[in-house]
Scaffold this active site. Structure first.
Site, PDB file in Angstrom:
ATOM      1  N   CYS A  64      -6.044   2.178   5.626  1.00 18.06           N
ATOM      2  CA  CYS A  64      -6.710   0.933   6.022  1.00 18.06           C
ATOM      3  C   CYS A  64      -6.189   0.513   7.395  1.00 18.06           C
ATOM      4  O   CYS A  64      -5.233   1.105   7.922  1.00 18.06           O
ATOM      5  CB  CYS A  64      -6.443  -0.163   4.987  1.00 18.06           C
ATOM      6  SG  CYS A  64      -4.748  -0.786   5.013  1.00 18.06           S
ATOM      7  N   HIS A  74       0.851  -1.184   0.000  1.00 16.91           N
ATOM      8  CA  HIS A  74       0.000   0.000   0.000  1.00 16.91           C
ATOM      9  C   HIS A  74       0.886   1.233   0.000  1.00 16.91           C
ATOM     10  O   HIS A  74       2.065   1.182   0.379  1.00 16.91           O
ATOM     11  CB  HIS A  74      -0.910   0.013   1.222  1.00 16.91           C
ATOM     12  CG  HIS A  74      -1.963  -1.054   1.198  1.00 16.91           C
ATOM     13  ND1 HIS A  74      -3.032  -1.030   2.061  1.00 16.91           N
ATOM     14  CD2 HIS A  74      -2.121  -2.153   0.427  1.00 16.91           C
ATOM     15  CE1 HIS A  74      -3.809  -2.072   1.823  1.00 16.91           C
ATOM     16  NE2 HIS A  74      -3.269  -2.772   0.847  1.00 16.91           N
ATOM     17  N   CYS A 111      -2.385  -0.301   7.435  1.00 17.82           N
ATOM     18  CA  CYS A 111      -1.529   0.879   7.350  1.00 17.82           C
ATOM     19  C   CYS A 111      -1.657   1.748   8.591  1.00 17.82           C
ATOM     20  O   CYS A 111      -0.654   2.285   9.073  1.00 17.82           O
ATOM     21  CB  CYS A 111      -1.858   1.669   6.093  1.00 17.82           C
ATOM     22  SG  CYS A 111      -1.413   0.771   4.584  1.00 17.82           S
ATOM     23  N   GLU A 151       1.141   3.799   1.908  1.00 20.55           N
ATOM     24  CA  GLU A 151       1.760   4.144   3.191  1.00 20.55           C
ATOM     25  C   GLU A 151       2.936   3.238   3.510  1.00 20.55           C
ATOM     26  O   GLU A 151       3.954   3.708   4.026  1.00 20.55           O
ATOM     27  CB  GLU A 151       0.726   4.050   4.322  1.00 20.55           C
ATOM     28  CG  GLU A 151      -0.445   4.994   4.161  1.00 20.55           C
ATOM     29  CD  GLU A 151      -1.624   4.408   3.407  1.00 20.55           C
ATOM     30  OE1 GLU A 151      -2.737   4.917   3.595  1.00 20.55           O
ATOM     31  OE2 GLU A 151      -1.447   3.439   2.634  1.00 20.55           O
TER      32      GLU A 151
END
Length: 124
Positions: free
Chosen positions: A107, A71, A110, A73
């Protein structure tokens, strides 16, 4: 995007961040999200800024890498850790002073990683 306030403190009592800075960094995060979309990824982009310098930036790379943990992040955190190593700086000291600019709410994976890294200055 319109800048509405002159400055606001970063979460966790960090240094104030001006509305102009927020707009500048969010525009760059949006460009990362657009790049992700152009590469058939979920359009998320983020920046990790330390002392007015981008030390980590990322976009979703899940489909490209076939790795569900890539992801935006997480990519940015990896870059920031590499920056800390290359600059011979303590990651814990640096991460506590960072501001994260992200185009969507992180999410749960993260968010947990960001919390573990003590990144408390969240913009987005």
């Amino acid at each position: 995007m319109e800048a509405k306030e002159a400055s606001s403190p970063a979460a966790g009592g960090g240094c104030p961040v001006s509305a102009e800075e927020i707009e500048k960094w969010m525009e760059e995060a949006m460009q990362m999200a657009k790049e992700a979309l152009e590469n058939t990824e979920v359009p998320v982009g983020c920046l990790l800024v330390y002392n007015n310098e981008v030390v980590g930036k990322g976009r979703n790379e899940v489909n490209q890498t076939k790795n569900a943990t890539r992801h935006a992040e997480m990519v940015a955190i990896d870059q920031a850790l590499a920056w800390c190593r290359g600059s011979n700086r303590s990651p814990s000291a640096v991460f506590e002073q960072m501001v994260l600019y992200v185009t969507v709410e992180p999410c749960i994976m993260c968010a947990a990683a960001l919390r573990l890294m003590s990144i408390l200055g969240l913009r987005g």
